[in-house]
Design an enzyme around this catalytic site. Structure first.
Site, PDB file in Angstrom:
ATOM      1  N   LYS A 106       0.861  -1.185   0.000  1.00  0.00           N
ATOM      2  CA  LYS A 106       0.000   0.000   0.000  1.00  0.00           C
ATOM      3  C   LYS A 106       0.893   1.230   0.000  1.00  0.00           C
ATOM      4  O   LYS A 106       1.702   1.419   0.911  1.00  0.00           O
ATOM      5  CB  LYS A 106      -0.900  -0.014   1.232  1.00  0.00           C
ATOM      6  CG  LYS A 106      -1.760   1.232   1.320  1.00  0.00           C
ATOM      7  CD  LYS A 106      -2.799   1.119   2.404  1.00  0.00           C
ATOM      8  CE  LYS A 106      -3.604   2.413   2.509  1.00  0.00           C
ATOM      9  NZ  LYS A 106      -4.600   2.354   3.556  1.00  0.00           N
ATOM     10  N   LYS A 135      -2.116  -1.530  -3.870  1.00  0.00           N
ATOM     11  CA  LYS A 135      -2.983  -0.355  -3.783  1.00  0.00           C
ATOM     12  C   LYS A 135      -2.161   0.919  -3.843  1.00  0.00           C
ATOM     13  O   LYS A 135      -1.169   0.982  -3.131  1.00  0.00           O
ATOM     14  CB  LYS A 135      -3.738  -0.437  -2.464  1.00  0.00           C
ATOM     15  CG  LYS A 135      -4.618   0.740  -2.171  1.00  0.00           C
ATOM     16  CD  LYS A 135      -5.253   0.566  -0.827  1.00  0.00           C
ATOM     17  CE  LYS A 135      -6.079   1.791  -0.508  1.00  0.00           C
ATOM     18  NZ  LYS A 135      -6.607   1.767   0.811  1.00  0.00           N
TER      19      LYS A 135
HETATM   20  C1  PBG Z   1      -7.532   3.254   5.737  1.00  0.00           C
HETATM   21  C2  PBG Z   1      -7.767   3.138   4.275  1.00  0.00           C
HETATM   22  C3  PBG Z   1      -7.549   4.096   3.267  1.00  0.00           C
HETATM   23  C4  PBG Z   1      -8.050   3.553   2.100  1.00  0.00           C
HETATM   24  C5  PBG Z   1      -8.511   2.262   2.398  1.00  0.00           C
HETATM   25  N1  PBG Z   1      -8.310   2.023   3.744  1.00  0.00           N
HETATM   26  C6  PBG Z   1      -7.021   5.486   3.343  1.00  0.00           C
HETATM   27  C7  PBG Z   1      -5.660   5.742   3.801  1.00  0.00           C
HETATM   28  O1  PBG Z   1      -4.844   4.850   4.017  1.00  0.00           O
HETATM   29  O2  PBG Z   1      -5.369   6.928   4.007  1.00  0.00           O
HETATM   30  C8  PBG Z   1      -8.107   4.234   0.765  1.00  0.00           C
HETATM   31  C9  PBG Z   1      -9.161   3.773  -0.181  1.00  0.00           C
HETATM   32  C10 PBG Z   1      -9.428   4.655  -1.328  1.00  0.00           C
HETATM   33  O3  PBG Z   1      -8.810   5.728  -1.520  1.00  0.00           O
HETATM   34  O4  PBG Z   1     -10.328   4.304  -2.105  1.00  0.00           O
HETATM   35  N2  PBG Z   1      -6.259   2.969   6.185  1.00  0.00           N
END
Ligand code: PBG
Length: 330
Positions: free
Chosen positions: A200, A253
């Site tokens: 991520k 992601k």
């Molecule tokens: C929470 C989380 C996030 C997303 C999914 N789970 C945001 C982040 O890490 O700031 C992002 C999902 C999206 O942008 O569609 N940790």
């Protein structure tokens, strides 16, 4: 003229009709490939459009059931649940995340009761519950790792107890997958799966999501735990570690700017790979379509098949319903 070249080979013969194109298509999409993210809020009989995500809504739990019925009807098999937590319930340790009567736990119980076949995945990270908007516990400006992992593992168990089929840790703390696997097993949740957000990235494409949940970090950024967009070897390392720690599915992601990462991860682990086609990717396409600059349906399907081609088995996407409807029509 050497055999195997033009004019003996005319690649266009395989493109000449939609019949032949369909027959030789190398990749396919089906509604069961999609994981539909859903946003839940407190209250009754309300749905609110997320301003930076046109046509995407936050629902109160009662109305969410209608939405899930629709998702089911178009052939979607799984939802990924996110909750919007009121500010007065936020603190540094994300205590509300462990509340058995919390919105997430109630949502999971309600969905599983009404739709036992729908595979329910829950997001695990502290940010929606954190007064700092960070994914872990904060101490003097630092995001603590091991202390956060302990809480995250407890949250996983709490979600499993509510009936979650899969937990989906999105926090990027080190060692959380192993800790969650142990915690789940110790509590008897041997069949609860883990979809790890393994790679991520610290991405600007999460902006609209943070609007949806009001979860933007209160100070600094997430670069000390989410990954640097420059890196791909590191993604492979993370995915392999998660595989060894007991993840069932690994995730990359965001999606579109990271197709090479999907491919690299796919070739390095033996697990299904999912991709998260995130909020900013959705917003970008919707904005261009609203301006008449792109054909929404075609651009959407092209992006989704691109994930498959890159090696993704599963796709978490805000386009899940729209794409499924289109696939069913064909
Ligand atoms: C929470 C989380 C996030 C997303 C999914 N789970 C945001 C982040 O890490 O700031 C992002 C999902 C999206 O942008 O569609 N940790």
């Amino acid at each position: 003229m050497p055999y195997g070249q033009f004019p003996y080979q005319r690649p266009r013969r395989l493109r000449i009709s939609s019949a032949i194109r369909d027959m030789v298509a190398e990749n396919h999409l089906k509604p069961a490939d999609f994981i539909a993210p859903v946003f839940v809020m407190e209250g009754e009989n309300m749905k609110e459009e997320i301003p930076s995500m046109p046509d995407y809504f936050r629902y109160t739990l009662d109305l969410l059931m209608d939405e899930i019925r629709e998702l089911k009807e178009v052939g979607i098999r799984s939802v990924l649940v996110f909750v919007k937590v009121p500010d007065d319930k936020k603190d540094n340790k994300g205590t509300e995340a462990l509340n058995e009567q919390g919105l997430m736990q109630r949502s999971v119980r309600t969905i599983k009761k009404e739709f036992p076949d729908m595979l329910v995945m829950t997001d695990i990270a502290l940010d929606p519950y954190s007064s700092y908007g960070h994914d872990g516990i904060v101490e003097e400006g630092e995001i603590l790792n091991d202390e956060s992992v302990e809480v995250l593992a407890e949250i996983a168990v709490s979600h499993a107890r509510a009936g979650a089929d899969y937990v989906a840790p999105s926090d990027m703390m080190d060692g959380r997958i192993g800790a969650m696997r142990d915690a789940l097993d110790d509590d008897g949740f041997k069949h609860t799966g883990i979809m790890a957000y393994s790679a991520k990235y610290a991405s600007s494409y999460y902006g609209p999501f943070r609007d949806a949940l009001d979860s933007a970090p209160g100070f600094g950024d997430k670069k000390t735990y989410q990954m640097d967009p420059s890196n791909v070897r590191e993604a492979v390392k993370e995915a392999r570690m998660d595989e060894q720690e007991g993840a069932d599915i690994v995730m990359v992601k965001p999606g579109l700017p990271y197709l090479d990462v999907i491919r690299a991860v796919k070739e390095s682990v033996q697990l299904p790979v999912s991709v998260y086609n995130v909020s900013g990717e959705y917003a970008m396409l919707k904005a261009a379509a609203a301006n008449g600059w792109l054909d929404e349906e075609e651009a959407m399907m092209e992006a989704l098949i691109g994930f498959k081609r890159a090696g993704a088995d599963l796709i978490a996407t805000y386009f899940a319903k729209a794409a499924s409807k289109l696939l069913n029509r064909k």
